[in-house]
Design a protein around this motif. Structure first.
Motif, PDB file in Angstrom:
ATOM      1  N   PHE A  33     207.870 141.953  26.337  1.00  0.00           N
ATOM      2  CA  PHE A  33     207.751 141.124  25.136  1.00  0.00           C
ATOM      3  C   PHE A  33     206.505 140.256  25.233  1.00  0.00           C
ATOM      4  O   PHE A  33     206.145 139.784  26.316  1.00  0.00           O
ATOM      5  CB  PHE A  33     208.962 140.188  25.002  1.00  0.00           C
ATOM      6  CG  PHE A  33     210.279 140.887  24.831  1.00  0.00           C
ATOM      7  CD1 PHE A  33     210.943 141.447  25.909  1.00  0.00           C
ATOM      8  CD2 PHE A  33     210.878 140.964  23.582  1.00  0.00           C
ATOM      9  CE1 PHE A  33     212.170 142.072  25.758  1.00  0.00           C
ATOM     10  CE2 PHE A  33     212.107 141.587  23.421  1.00  0.00           C
ATOM     11  CZ  PHE A  33     212.740 142.144  24.506  1.00  0.00           C
ATOM     12  N   TYR A  48     207.088 143.695  20.909  1.00  0.00           N
ATOM     13  CA  TYR A  48     207.693 144.137  22.146  1.00  0.00           C
ATOM     14  C   TYR A  48     207.692 145.649  22.264  1.00  0.00           C
ATOM     15  O   TYR A  48     207.601 146.370  21.260  1.00  0.00           O
ATOM     16  CB  TYR A  48     209.088 143.548  22.360  1.00  0.00           C
ATOM     17  CG  TYR A  48     210.260 144.292  21.757  1.00  0.00           C
ATOM     18  CD1 TYR A  48     210.681 144.025  20.466  1.00  0.00           C
ATOM     19  CD2 TYR A  48     210.971 145.222  22.515  1.00  0.00           C
ATOM     20  CE1 TYR A  48     211.777 144.673  19.934  1.00  0.00           C
ATOM     21  CE2 TYR A  48     212.066 145.870  21.984  1.00  0.00           C
ATOM     22  CZ  TYR A  48     212.471 145.584  20.687  1.00  0.00           C
ATOM     23  OH  TYR A  48     213.560 146.227  20.159  1.00  0.00           O
ATOM     24  N   ARG A  50     209.539 149.034  24.386  1.00  0.00           N
ATOM     25  CA  ARG A  50     210.625 149.527  25.221  1.00  0.00           C
ATOM     26  C   ARG A  50     210.193 150.882  25.759  1.00  0.00           C
ATOM     27  O   ARG A  50     209.838 151.777  24.974  1.00  0.00           O
ATOM     28  CB  ARG A  50     211.937 149.651  24.443  1.00  0.00           C
ATOM     29  CG  ARG A  50     213.023 150.320  25.293  1.00  0.00           C
ATOM     30  CD  ARG A  50     214.410 150.031  24.809  1.00  0.00           C
ATOM     31  NE  ARG A  50     214.786 148.633  24.915  1.00  0.00           N
ATOM     32  CZ  ARG A  50     215.028 148.011  26.061  1.00  0.00           C
ATOM     33  NH1 ARG A  50     214.923 148.638  27.206  1.00  0.00           N
ATOM     34  NH2 ARG A  50     215.379 146.738  26.047  1.00  0.00           N
ATOM     35  N   ALA A  97     217.325 146.552  29.994  1.00  0.00           N
ATOM     36  CA  ALA A  97     217.975 146.627  28.701  1.00  0.00           C
ATOM     37  C   ALA A  97     219.122 145.639  28.605  1.00  0.00           C
ATOM     38  O   ALA A  97     220.011 145.616  29.452  1.00  0.00           O
ATOM     39  CB  ALA A  97     218.481 148.046  28.464  1.00  0.00           C
ATOM     40  N   GLY A  98     219.101 144.814  27.554  1.00  0.00           N
ATOM     41  CA  GLY A  98     220.182 143.887  27.289  1.00  0.00           C
ATOM     42  C   GLY A  98     220.451 142.901  28.388  1.00  0.00           C
ATOM     43  O   GLY A  98     221.592 142.525  28.636  1.00  0.00           O
ATOM     44  N   ASN A  99     219.405 142.459  29.043  1.00  0.00           N
ATOM     45  CA  ASN A  99     219.605 141.589  30.186  1.00  0.00           C
ATOM     46  C   ASN A  99     218.674 140.396  30.139  1.00  0.00           C
ATOM     47  O   ASN A  99     217.936 140.200  29.186  1.00  0.00           O
ATOM     48  CB  ASN A  99     219.378 142.390  31.466  1.00  0.00           C
ATOM     49  CG  ASN A  99     220.387 142.042  32.543  1.00  0.00           C
ATOM     50  OD1 ASN A  99     220.607 140.864  32.814  1.00  0.00           O
ATOM     51  ND2 ASN A  99     220.984 143.042  33.143  1.00  0.00           N
ATOM     52  N   THR A 100     218.710 139.604  31.186  1.00  0.00           N
ATOM     53  CA  THR A 100     217.913 138.378  31.255  1.00  0.00           C
ATOM     54  C   THR A 100     216.430 138.654  31.064  1.00  0.00           C
ATOM     55  O   THR A 100     215.891 139.633  31.569  1.00  0.00           O
ATOM     56  CB  THR A 100     218.140 137.696  32.611  1.00  0.00           C
ATOM     57  OG1 THR A 100     219.523 137.403  32.755  1.00  0.00           O
ATOM     58  CG2 THR A 100     217.337 136.411  32.714  1.00  0.00           C
ATOM     59  N   LEU A 101     215.787 137.740  30.326  1.00  0.00           N
ATOM     60  CA  LEU A 101     214.354 137.828  30.087  1.00  0.00           C
ATOM     61  C   LEU A 101     213.629 137.026  31.166  1.00  0.00           C
ATOM     62  O   LEU A 101     213.978 135.880  31.433  1.00  0.00           O
ATOM     63  CB  LEU A 101     214.075 137.221  28.712  1.00  0.00           C
ATOM     64  CG  LEU A 101     212.900 137.698  27.886  1.00  0.00           C
ATOM     65  CD1 LEU A 101     212.953 139.179  27.668  1.00  0.00           C
ATOM     66  CD2 LEU A 101     212.893 136.963  26.558  1.00  0.00           C
ATOM     67  N   PHE A 103     209.947 135.532  32.325  1.00  0.00           N
ATOM     68  CA  PHE A 103     208.628 135.217  31.793  1.00  0.00           C
ATOM     69  C   PHE A 103     207.594 135.091  32.891  1.00  0.00           C
ATOM     70  O   PHE A 103     207.887 134.674  34.015  1.00  0.00           O
ATOM     71  CB  PHE A 103     208.673 133.888  31.022  1.00  0.00           C
ATOM     72  CG  PHE A 103     209.204 134.020  29.635  1.00  0.00           C
ATOM     73  CD1 PHE A 103     210.560 133.963  29.383  1.00  0.00           C
ATOM     74  CD2 PHE A 103     208.338 134.219  28.566  1.00  0.00           C
ATOM     75  CE1 PHE A 103     211.054 134.095  28.088  1.00  0.00           C
ATOM     76  CE2 PHE A 103     208.817 134.349  27.274  1.00  0.00           C
ATOM     77  CZ  PHE A 103     210.171 134.289  27.039  1.00  0.00           C
TER      78      PHE A 103
END
Lengths: 112, 110
Positions: A33, A48, A50, A97-101, A103
């Motif tokens: 992202f 973003y 994928r 996928a579908g988890n903590t971002l 940075f």
């Protein structure tokens, strides 16, 4: 695990010049992202990817901004003909996928 | 598009007091995360909590998905807790775009 790596950390560019920002996501993460942060606008979503494919670039100023992810180990954000209003901290993040971002430290861009 | 609203915008507390931060979002979420940012620093994930209650250390997050709200409770606040706390959500309608709130700026005084 080195975390998300962004380069350069700081960049000063003259108005009208091009700026390229780099991001190396965490190895194995499938989503990358890009966000922009300013005091006035806060955290703005830009785009973003994928599995290297661009999924949503609805936040990108269409005319001068472009993002690519040529391979799974890096993504670039390019700003052409930079303007003072492009000055911001550009943040890259990656996640499974579908988890903590997670940075990176961000790239602070100053357009003078 | 989805919206995330945080309250209060700023909060000043004495060291040792508890802090309660609120987050409301405009669509049901599959992902709800709380982040922390020190001035000049990057965003650090605190809790990933799409539903229910989760704890880590002095932090407790409660997310009520059907009511589209989440809270972050910080117990026995410390000066080092000062910074900005962000709530971020991913909607459940198939788009992974994660939207952030404007943040709550927390200041803990000695």
């Amino acid at each position: 695990n080195a975390g998300v790596i962004q380069t350069p950390r700081h960049k000063v560019t003259g108005k009208g010049q091009e700026a390229t920002l780099w991001c190396e996501p965490i190895s194995g993460h499938s989503a990358v992202f890009w966000y922009r942060q300013t005091i006035v606008q806060g955290l703005e979503f830009l785009t973003y990817f994928r599995n290297q494919a661009p999924i949503d670039d609805s936040g990108m100023p269409k005319e001068r901004f472009s993002a690519q992810m040529p391979n799974q180990s890096h993504s670039t954000l390019k700003i052409q003909s930079t303007q003072p209003q492009d000055s911001a901290v550009y943040l890259c993040a990656s996640s499974l996928a579908g988890n903590t971002l997670y940075f990176g430290e961000g790239s602070r861009l100053i357009v003078v | 598009g989805q919206q995330v609203q945080q309250s209060p915008a700023s909060l000043v507390l004495q060291e040792g007091e508890n802090a309660e931060l609120q987050c409301n979002f405009s669509s049901t979420a599959t992902q709800l995360q709380w982040f922390y940012q020190r001035p000049g620093g990057s965003l650090v994930s605190l809790l990933y909590n799409p539903s229910g209650t989760k704890h880590t250390g002095r932090l407790t997050s409660t997310t009520v998905t059907k009511e589209r709200r989440s809270s972050l409770h910080i117990s026995s606040s410390q000066i080092t807790d000062s910074g900005t706390y962000f709530c971020a959500m991913e909607p459940d309608y198939g788009n992974e775009k994660i939207t952030f709130g404007a943040g709550t700026k927390l200041t803990i005084k000695p």
